[in-house]
Design a protein around this motif. Structure first.
Motif: not given
Length: 735
Positions: A472-485
């Motif tokens: 779920y945490a990774e889903t949030i990061l992907k949803k708000f374009n923050m995955l890999g920040c």
């Protein structure tokens, strides 16, 4: 009259003792005010707000500009005070082109919106003289202060006369200014402000009663022969850009401009019986949390849908629901953590059933067991088993989703969420019998050992049970374009304090609410995120880019800690222990404090909260006392839940507090000057101590675990407390 009095000569210098002891405010002179002799020689201005309710255009403030010579008034509406400078430039360009004159002097108060460097430089470049009031002296800007009062009172009267919602305040203010420019004033003999400004006598034969029911003609191109010729609207004012009236369309739920209008001035819209249709919103509430300053609630069945329709959010009915839902909300399903912790001594791991009911059976079950209550814009989902005792189970009186069955010293525990069942127990035979009974009565799918539930991942190993929300945490990061920040070590910057009116640019409120809603859902297994998510939720009404930046920092922290969760050790000594703490006046908007508590039951925390207090405290002892009272309520509820699960505590639950004065106040039943002003509900902590439900004990500030729930902390301190809360990485395998 007396003897021996020495000769005293008057002294001209200031007596410092008298100045400190009895200096009074000088009276304001009367009849000496200066009046402008031509247009724009002097402009009065002031900002009014913030209003409690957003307008239909989502504004909270309005600003007035008054020409001193003609008393002509202009009004503009704003979402933030930071818009004042931009509006002034537009106003200056408008009136100077209309009149052929130039603004010479601008009189205002010393609000930051008027004293910014860019405002000062602009006026200096344009040759506009500034007149600023002395601090705490609004009388020096009396023209706009009185005008503000008049306009607000007229607007309120117009709204209440026709029973309109408060969301119409901006339309009422706009109409009031329009009418005041066409009404006589004592400062201009035999002329209205409109005539003094424009040189033309205004016409008033088109005026209508604000808030009346009216009918707007529908053009033929938009209807067929048998369609209605008009639509019902509410009259809300006059257009200055078109030859038409401003109407609120009940069909479109927005303001429209129309020329062909029939007004029934004796009729008004019954707003309570005929609500304007808006999108329904699913809100699953918890009676315990009805005072939380949160505008958006995430449904556990759809954790990504943390968005709230703006019109429904402004509706009083949709945000003040106090009903309790037995469905497992993010805070409520922490009772699952209680089950894990309580069953550390059980030899059987928790399992999961999913109800696979055919369509006809499901419809029947919906009629019998699932009741949907729709009132106005609020939809409350309540699941009700038909009998309080199902197959020998006893329903918990403290937790509506919890059912317990006992056979001697053995226990079987079941928690229910709509069509999902989670169960565990201390006897394998009881569990097998339960499976047989359930599968015979319903069409169920045995999902085996519990691995996923409402966005949570559960890893059951030989000695531990680990719960996390990595996916779920990774889903949030992907949803708000923050995955890999780039990750950071703490959710918030130590020492940084946010406030509602920070002068920042307005952020996308829907985007911000969705982000905060997702973070709140993530706190189900992450107490280290609780304070940050709760604090940021205070700004969901009108967020700025500063608030959004702080929220994105939390996402950067999540990026580096996606695999963190709660680790429960089996066969660990289990005993309910609580910690409570509070800051002092941490909120810059209202100087209220933030309470925090957390409870451990074994190797990790099972309950935690960060919440702003409802009143302003006068001392550190008071805020700690109120925080301890809040924690006591949770203690009593947890003790009852644990008693239902078979774990009885004869002694009072230890609740640690790091303020000796607060502990003394709780143990002293006498009301004195330090406690008599505290709300009566907080004093029940004394009864809880007498009844031996809690033991309020002192701990050093360094040992106070709930400190992480009350304020931003430095990295070393934050990580230390996070570890002590039981938040850690999954050691065996990956989440």
């Amino acid at each position: 009259m007396v003897q021996g009095l020495p000769h005293i000569e008057g002294k001209q210098h200031v007596c410092e003792g008298c100045a400190f002891g009895k200096q009074h405010r000088l009276p304001f002179p009367k009849g000496v005010s200066w009046r402008a002799k031509e247009k724009l020689e002097l402009i009065h201005t002031d900002v009014c707000g913030p209003m409690d309710t957003l307008s239909h255009a989502h504004n909270r403030y309005f600003i007035l500009f008054i020409d001193d010579h003609t008393r002509m008034t202009w009004v503009y509406f704003m979402r933030q005070k930071s818009e004042v400078f931009t509006i002034f430039k537009k106003f200056k360009s408008l009136v100077e082109k209309q009149s052929g004159c130039f603004i010479k002097t601008l009189r205002s108060d010393r609000g930051k919106e008027y004293t910014s460097k860019e405002f000062h430089n602009f006026c200096e470049d344009e040759g506009v003289e500034r007149q600023l009031t002395v601090r705490y002296t609004p009388q020096q800007n009396g023209v706009t202060e009185r005008k503000n009062k008049t306009i607000v009172e007229m607007a309120k009267s117009m709204i209440h006369e026709k029973g309109l919602p408060k969301t119409f305040w901006a339309e009422a203010v706009y109409t009031t200014v329009y009418l005041s420019n066409r009404c006589p004033t004592t400062t201009i003999p035999n002329k209205t402000p409109f005539e003094a400004w424009s040189g033309r006598k205004p016409s008033v034969n088109h005026l209508k009663v604000f808030g009346s029911i009216c009918y707007s003609q529908i053009p033929k191109v938009k209807r067929s022969k048998l369609d209605e010729s008009s639509e019902r609207c509410i009259f809300v004012g006059y257009s200055t850009m078109s030859k038409g009236y401003r109407l609120f369309s009940l069909k479109e739920s927005q303001v429209i401009i129309s020329r062909d209008v029939q007004v029934d001035e004796n009729a008004s819209w019954n707003w309570e019986e005929n609500k304007v249709e808006t999108k329904d919103v699913l809100i699953i509430t918890d009676k315990e949390d009805k005072d939380e300053p949160i505008s958006s609630v995430t449904s556990p069945s759809d954790p990504n849908s943390a968005q709230l329709n703006e019109e429904s959010r402004n509706s009083t009915d949709s945000t003040s629901s106090n009903s309790s839902s037995p469905s497992s909300t993010p805070k409520r399903y922490r009772s699952i953590d209680d089950i894990y912790a309580t069953c550390n001594y059980c030899s059987v791991e928790p399992e999961n059933f999913d109800e696979a009911i055919k369509e006809e059976s499901w419809r029947k079950a919906m009629e019998e067991e699932i009741h949907v209550i729709s009132k106005n814009q609020t939809c409350q989902l309540v699941d009700k088993p038909t009998n309080k005792e199902v197959i020998g189970f006893k329903k918990s009186k403290s937790e509506a989703t919890l059912y317990v069955k006992r056979q001697g010293i053995d226990v079987l525990i079941v928690t229910l969420y709509v069509d999902d069942l989670i169960f565990t127990g201390s006897n394998k035979k009881m569990i097998e019998e339960f499976k047989d009974d359930v599968t015979q009565k319903y069409e169920m799918s045995d999902m085996g050992l519990l691995q996923h539930f409402l966005g949570m991942e559960i890893y059951q190993e030989e000695e531990t049970v680990f719960i996390c929300q990595k996916m779920y945490a990774e889903t949030i990061l992907k949803k708000f374009n923050m995955l890999g920040c780039n990750p950071v070590s703490t959710p918030l910057i130590m020492g940084e304090k946010l406030k509602k009116e920070d002068g920042g640019k307005t952020a996308d409120a829907t985007h911000y609410r969705s982000l905060i809603g997702n973070l709140l859902y993530l706190t189900a297994t992450r107490p280290d995120l609780m304070y940050a998510a709760s604090m940021l939720s205070r700004f969901m009404q009108s967020p700025s880019h500063f608030h959004l930046s702080a929220a994105k920092r939390v996402l950067r922290y999540v990026q580096g800690t996606t695999d963190l969760g709660l680790s429960f050790q089996k066969n660990h000594t289990v005993n309910l222990v609580g910690y409570c703490d509070s800051d002092l006046g941490g909120s810059l908007d209202d100087m209220k404090s933030t309470s925090g508590y957390c409870f451990s039951f074994g190797s990790a925390m099972i309950s935690w909260l960060s919440k702003k207090q409802q009143s302003v405290a006068q001392s550190s002892a008071e805020v700690e006392y109120v925080s301890a009272s809040l924690a006591t309520s949770q203690t009593i509820w947890l003790r009852r839940i644990l008693a239902d699960l078979g774990h009885h505590q004869d002694e009072g639950t230890v609740l640690y507090c790091d303020n000796k004065s607060a502990i003394a106040m709780a143990k002293n039943p006498v009301h004195h000057s330090r406690t008599r002003h505290i709300a009566l509900k907080h004093h029940f902590i004394r009864q809880a101590i007498e009844d031996k439900e809690i033991q309020l004990e002192f701990c050093r500030s360094e040992e106070q675990l709930s400190d992480i729930l009350t304020k931003p902390l430095p990295r070393e301190r934050f990580q230390l407390l996070r570890d002590k809360l039981g938040v850690r990485q999954h050691i065996k395998g990956e989440c």
